[in-house]
Write a protein that holds these residues in place. Structure first.
Motif, short mmCIF file in Angstrom:
data_model
loop_
_atom_site.label_atom_id
_atom_site.label_comp_id
_atom_site.label_asym_id
_atom_site.label_seq_id
_atom_site.Cartn_x
_atom_site.Cartn_y
_atom_site.Cartn_z
N LEU A 36 0.82 -1.21 0.00
CA LEU A 36 0.00 0.00 0.00
C LEU A 36 0.86 1.26 0.00
O LEU A 36 0.57 2.24 -0.70
CB LEU A 36 -0.93 -0.01 1.22
N ARG A 37 1.94 1.24 0.77
CA ARG A 37 2.83 2.40 0.82
C ARG A 37 3.43 2.67 -0.55
O ARG A 37 3.50 3.81 -1.01
CB ARG A 37 3.92 2.16 1.87
N GLU A 38 3.85 1.61 -1.24
CA GLU A 38 4.44 1.78 -2.56
C GLU A 38 3.41 2.27 -3.57
O GLU A 38 3.72 3.07 -4.45
CB GLU A 38 5.05 0.46 -3.02
N ALA A 39 2.16 1.82 -3.45
CA ALA A 39 1.12 2.27 -4.36
C ALA A 39 0.87 3.76 -4.22
O ALA A 39 0.63 4.47 -5.20
CB ALA A 39 -0.16 1.49 -4.12
N VAL A 40 0.92 4.26 -2.97
CA VAL A 40 0.75 5.69 -2.74
C VAL A 40 1.97 6.46 -3.22
O VAL A 40 1.88 7.47 -3.92
CB VAL A 40 0.46 5.99 -1.26
N ARG A 41 3.16 5.97 -2.87
CA ARG A 41 4.39 6.67 -3.21
C ARG A 41 4.57 6.78 -4.73
O ARG A 41 5.03 7.79 -5.25
CB ARG A 41 5.59 5.95 -2.59
#
Length: 474
Positions: A36-41
């Motif tokens: 999820l963090r990578e999808a936002v970043r």
């Protein structure tokens, strides 16, 4: 088994692609948090995007509900996500450094502010689009459409629209139109491309054009290796007597663009005589022929000799440029070539839009809309003339017997300064010089081309005040 595709569309209307297979260190919760963090970043999940509820995402991924809840909670604490009662969990609206030492991708910088007042030519009042009548025609067209409408169609355009156009153009514009000679296109520029581009182009240059016109059209022709030769203009329109060895001539005979005024009757006859004698062709751009105010409508030149004129029209001024609907009425010898250029699959106008326009014309809604807008634009033109007479009597207004724009003649040497002041005041205006053919030999007077149809009705008075404040003193 961990899934990489999350389909919660039936619950929240969104699909997520999350790679959490091969969880590695920290287990499923850590893998989901990283995904999820990578999808936002990376920007795949944009700020404000609503995420699936715990239970939905857990079911899609085959993990425990608490795994999702813990991952969400960690990302909320880090500032990647926000959680509010009744709003669910969403991607945070922020672009500052976060606790992990990384950043949420910044949003694109805001666009520069648009004009406060738009007085550019060429666009009708968008707020006046006849939504209710158009929707009624769309519903009828959709309900009555045969199933074959939704398969491959005729590159010439729907027969229903070509028949409606043939009847309307004959009645309203004096065009001698057989439906079999009409090819539907997306507008005037598309018509030029179909006629002049490609190795097997239907027409080739040199092409005579009026010494004032749209630069976009000249650029399109130049890109197709078509040389354009400017014809001088006077109070009777294009000087047809100066046509020489050109193969065709492009005219706006009903209302010269942008200077205004129709082509004199003697010159209308003269251009047909030239085409017959030289084996030439007339391209007639009837871009706003329906909007006449102070005299009877000027019929199409095409009516004088349908085999020597390509008549081109569209709904970009009468309805909206967003519809991308136009047409060509062709001499018989050019129909097959234009259809070949158009192709069997590409460059088609939406069939449903074609059927809607056919119904809109056939049921009388198009005539009613044009009459209503003709009255409205005439009132706007009169308000413009009155405002100039009061606040800038030194400015001459021309080209106002028809159309959606007027030309304001300015004192010599003032056009550039007025346009600079307009840009500073965020008033969108165009100068007359910008429409002049670069090879034109006649003197270029200073002036403004003012589109009085463009502003919404409620904003028109303020636009006129702003315009008058820009004009040089007498």
């Amino acid at each position: 088994m961990a899934e990489s595709w999350v389909n919660s569309a039936e619950r929240i209307g969104a699909d997520l692609h999350l790679e959490i297979s091969g969880a590695g260190a920290g287990g499923r919760r850590a893998a989901l948090t990283r995904a999820l963090r990578e999808a936002v970043r990376s920007g795949r999940l944009m700020p404000g995007t609503r995420l699936p509820p715990y239970r939905s995402l857990a079911a899609d991924l085959g993990v425990a509900r608490n795994t999702v809840a813990d991952a969400y909670a960690e990302l909320v604490a880090e500032g990647w996500l926000t959680a509010r009662q009744g709003s669910g969990t969403r991607v945070a609206e922020r672009a500052e450094p976060l606790g992990t030492g990384t950043r949420v991708p910044k949003k694109a910088p805001p666009r520069a502010r648009g004009p406060r007042h738009d007085l550019r030519q060429g666009t009708p009042d968008a707020s006046s689009f006849p939504r209710a009548a158009w929707l009624a025609s769309y519903r009828r067209a959709l309900q009555q459409a045969p199933s074959e409408v939704f398969g491959p169609g005729d590159p010439a355009g729907r027969a229903e629209l070509r028949a409606a156009l043939a009847a309307y153009l004959a009645r309203a514009r004096g065009v001698r139109a057989d439906p079999e000679r009409i090819v539907v296109c997306s507008g005037f520029a598309h018509a030029l491309r179909l006629l002049f581009t490609g190795p097997d182009a239907v027409l080739r240059g040199p092409l005579a054009v009026e010494s004032y016109g749209l630069g976009f059209h000249r650029e399109l022709l130049s890109g197709a290796s078509v040389r354009t030769v400017p014809l001088p203009l006077d109070e009777d329109g294009a000087r047809i007597g100066q046509l020489d060895r050109e193969r065709a001539v492009l005219l706006t005979p009903a209302h010269q663009f942008p200077t205004g005024g129709p082509l004199h009757p003697s010159r209308r006859a003269a251009v047909i005589d030239w085409a017959r004698a030289r084996g030439g062709l007339v391209l007639e751009d009837d871009y706003d022929g329906e909007f006449r105010y102070d005299r009877k409508p000027v019929g199409a030149v095409q009516g004088l000799d349908p085999e020597r004129v390509v008549y081109i029209g569209s709904v970009s001024k009468s309805l909206s440029p967003a519809l991308r609907l136009g047409w060509m009425v062709l001499p018989e010898r050019y129909v097959d070539g234009v259809l070949a250029a158009k192709g069997e699959r590409e460059a088609w106008v939406s069939v449903l839009d074609q059927l809607t326009l056919a119904d809109f014309v056939a049921c009388g809604s198009y005539d009613r809309h044009v009459r209503r807008m003709r009255q409205r634009y005439r009132r706007r033109r009169d308000r413009l003339v009155d405002a100039l007479a009061t606040h800038a009597p030194q400015v001459e207004v021309t080209g106002i017997a028809a159309g959606l724009h007027a030309v304001l003649r300015l004192p010599s040497g003032t056009e550039a300064s007025v346009l600079k002041a307009a840009a500073w005041q965020r008033v969108a205006l165009e100068g007359l010089t910008g429409f002049r053919h670069p090879q034109a030999t006649t003197a270029a007077p200073d002036g403004l081309v003012v589109g009085y149809a463009t502003p919404a009705e409620h904003a028109y008075g303020a636009a006129l005040d702003a315009l008058c404040g820009l004009l040089p003193p007498g």
